[in-house]
Design an enzyme around this catalytic site. Structure first.
Site, short mmCIF file in Angstrom:
data_model
loop_
_atom_site.label_atom_id
_atom_site.label_comp_id
_atom_site.label_asym_id
_atom_site.label_seq_id
_atom_site.Cartn_x
_atom_site.Cartn_y
_atom_site.Cartn_z
N ILE A 82 9.00 -4.46 0.73
CA ILE A 82 8.53 -4.28 -0.63
C ILE A 82 7.14 -3.65 -0.64
CG2 ILE A 82 8.11 -5.39 -2.84
CD1 ILE A 82 11.02 -5.59 -1.77
N LYS A 83 7.02 -2.49 -1.27
CA LYS A 83 5.71 -1.86 -1.43
C LYS A 83 5.03 -2.44 -2.67
CE LYS A 83 4.78 2.47 -0.41
NZ LYS A 83 4.84 3.96 -0.40
N VAL A 84 3.83 -2.93 -2.46
CA VAL A 84 3.05 -3.55 -3.53
C VAL A 84 1.69 -2.87 -3.57
CG1 VAL A 84 1.97 -5.70 -4.31
CG2 VAL A 84 4.25 -5.76 -3.26
#
Length: 216
Positions: A82-84
């Site tokens: 997950i890119k945050v």
């Protein structure tokens, strides 16, 4: 050093994966928008092509919404990361997701301080954008050196993904600094194995081979 491709284009991913050097894929909203395909479907197709980390970015701005979005993306495939974004809310979401063993790639890193906070929050990866720093007259690779020095001082599991790569020199310098990963656009990957002396050498060998007597 692991090599990721920075694209959401399936044909480009297939081609580079066929070279035998691809370890993962990173996407972002801008790259996904170019493909005109449902996001979740596209991520699932990428996961079928590459057995490695596949970064997919959340679009929410509040931590609770980021977490909810991330949980749904994580269901697509075990390899989804997950890119945050690097924000206060992003840090909160990263801590929650790390506690749930959902790997996070904290993106839009532009300082060593940001990378340190991301590592403390439990980010599996941090993505410093070297090319964008170069664009405004700063030294992007100096940032990689600073982050690597910090991570080497402590027992973090965080890996550095050198992002916003503009040319093969960025990749070589990243490898010299010991960066764990470089995520590289398709066009730069193509440049990495091209060299005029290689082409000239192949042509010379072929020309000379044509002169070798052959049995009838």
């Amino acid at each position: 050093m692991k090599i990721f491709i920075d694209t959401a284009n399936l044909d480009k991913i297939k081609e580079v994966n066929s070279w035998g050097i691809l370890d993962g894929v990173t996407t972002n909203p801008s790259l996904v928008a170019k493909e005109n395909t449902d996001f979740r479907t596209l991520v699932g197709e990428i996961c079928k092509l590459v057995d490695g980390p596949i970064s997919a970015e959340v679009m929410s701005t509040k931590a609770a919404d980021m977490v909810a979005e991330a949980r749904e993306l994580a269901k697509i495939n075990r390899n989804v990361v997950i890119k945050v974004p690097m924000t206060e809310e992003g840090l909160k979401a990263t801590k929650t997701l790390a506690n749930e063993d959902i790997p996070v790639n904290m993106t839009l890193i532009f300082s060593a301080a940001q990378a340190l906070l991301a590592a403390k929050a439990g980010a599996r990866y941090v993505s410093p954008f070297v090319g964008r720093l170069d664009d405004i007259g700063q030294d992007g690779m100096k940032l990689i050196s600073e982050i690597m020095n910090i991570l080497d001082n402590y027992d973090f599991d965080t890996e550095v993904i050198v992002a916003s790569v503009r040319d093969p020199i960025h990749v070589v310098e990243a490898a010299q600094l010991g960066a764990h990963i470089a995520t590289i656009p398709y066009d730069v990957l193509k440049k990495m194995f091209n060299h005029p002396l290689t082409d000239n050498g192949i042509k010379k060998f072929q020309d000379d081979w044509a002169k070798v007597p052959k049995k009838p």
